[in-house]
Design a protein around this motif. Sequence first.
Motif, short mmCIF file in Angstrom:
data_model
loop_
_atom_site.label_atom_id
_atom_site.label_comp_id
_atom_site.label_asym_id
_atom_site.label_seq_id
_atom_site.Cartn_x
_atom_site.Cartn_y
_atom_site.Cartn_z
N GLN A 213 0.87 -1.36 -0.14
CA GLN A 213 0.15 -0.16 -0.05
C GLN A 213 0.79 1.21 -0.06
O GLN A 213 0.42 2.42 0.32
N ASP B 92 -18.25 8.31 -3.41
CA ASP B 92 -18.07 7.24 -2.59
C ASP B 92 -18.88 6.00 -3.09
O ASP B 92 -19.31 5.18 -2.31
N ARG C 212 -13.30 4.55 -0.81
CA ARG C 212 -12.23 5.38 -0.12
C ARG C 212 -10.75 4.83 -0.42
O ARG C 212 -9.78 5.63 -0.71
N ILE C 213 -10.65 3.48 -0.26
CA ILE C 213 -9.37 3.14 -0.77
C ILE C 213 -8.81 3.28 -2.16
O ILE C 213 -7.67 3.78 -2.18
N LYS D 201 -9.73 5.89 -4.05
CA LYS D 201 -9.31 7.14 -4.04
C LYS D 201 -8.01 7.42 -3.57
O LYS D 201 -7.28 8.45 -3.98
N THR D 202 -7.69 6.92 -2.21
CA THR D 202 -6.52 7.25 -1.76
C THR D 202 -5.42 6.59 -2.47
O THR D 202 -4.56 7.45 -2.59
N VAL E 157 -4.71 9.27 -5.44
CA VAL E 157 -3.81 10.16 -4.67
C VAL E 157 -2.41 10.18 -4.67
O VAL E 157 -1.75 10.88 -4.96
N THR E 158 -2.20 9.00 -4.06
CA THR E 158 -0.76 8.70 -3.52
C THR E 158 0.21 8.03 -4.68
O THR E 158 1.25 7.96 -4.93
N PRO F 211 -8.06 13.03 -6.47
CA PRO F 211 -7.68 11.77 -6.80
C PRO F 211 -7.76 11.53 -8.19
O PRO F 211 -8.77 12.07 -8.81
#
Length: 309
Positions: free
Chosen positions: A90, A216, A233-234, A236-237, A240-241, A258
């Motif tokens: 992750q 969502d 949510r996972i 979209k995270t 972003v990263t 995102p």
Amino acid sequence: MPCRTNEELQNLVEEAKREAPAGKVADYIPALEKANSSDLSAAIFYPDGTCYSAGDIKDQFTLQSISKVISLALALMDRGEEKVFSLVGQEPTGDPFNSIVKLESHSPNKPLNPMINAGALAVTHLIAGVDVTERLERLLCFIQDLTGNHSITYNKDIAESEFETAFLNRALCYFMKQHCVIDEDVEELMNLYTKQCAIEMNSLDLARMGCVLAMDGVDPLNGRQLIPFHIARICKTFMVTCGMYNASGEFAIKVGIPAKSGVSGGVMGAVPGRFGIGIYGPALDEKGNSIAGLKLLDIMSKKYSLSMF
């Protein structure tokens, strides 16, 4: 609403298109070389169904790495977080999306995240089904629900072109098979993965899919929870990263939403709670992102204060 007319969006697209000559169409997949490097189209899809678009919005393009977000959502729905993240990490990586370096040097020998090729291959391996046909059909049906377009399929010519030239991806698969990250026939997995990457749509479809993530996991037009909240949510995270290859950190600072890009020139954006964005501009920068697409998102973020940070 940030953008209120097609003309307003068209003006932004024309401004961003000036960046296209500095980019180059992907050529390591021969079928992608046919794209027109000067093309740029964009769509914004709002939760009430309002959509604004600019450029040749009907241009079809393949998802390529954008599909990694959707396959991750489906694999998490099929297998659960514990199983998926036992095989895929992750954490972001500063390496190119097709690098094998971290697989060798990182312990345990599993991909660092689902947005690099090694991680995406491991995720696709986890999609449930008895064979490639069933697994692909499940993924296609999922994407058709997310876009509201039940005619979406994959481009056979591009899938075949990718399958015939995917030597590095095969190397990643064999390395992961040696270390028990995957346990299926490599050619079967490559057959599924190249078809997944060749799933084809236009900017409007992409914007609507981005809107579902922005809301969502709920399809705003019918209220269906297509992706469970915690999985959206996972996803979209990770967007972003890790979503913009090894330019993700700079993108988070400049644009701050995102987003996920693909080497066909597509970019999917999800502005949390507000709207989805779909962009197609096949001229790429040196990191594999749409050069005019990034410029457009940069302009939009500043003009409409889109950054979530």
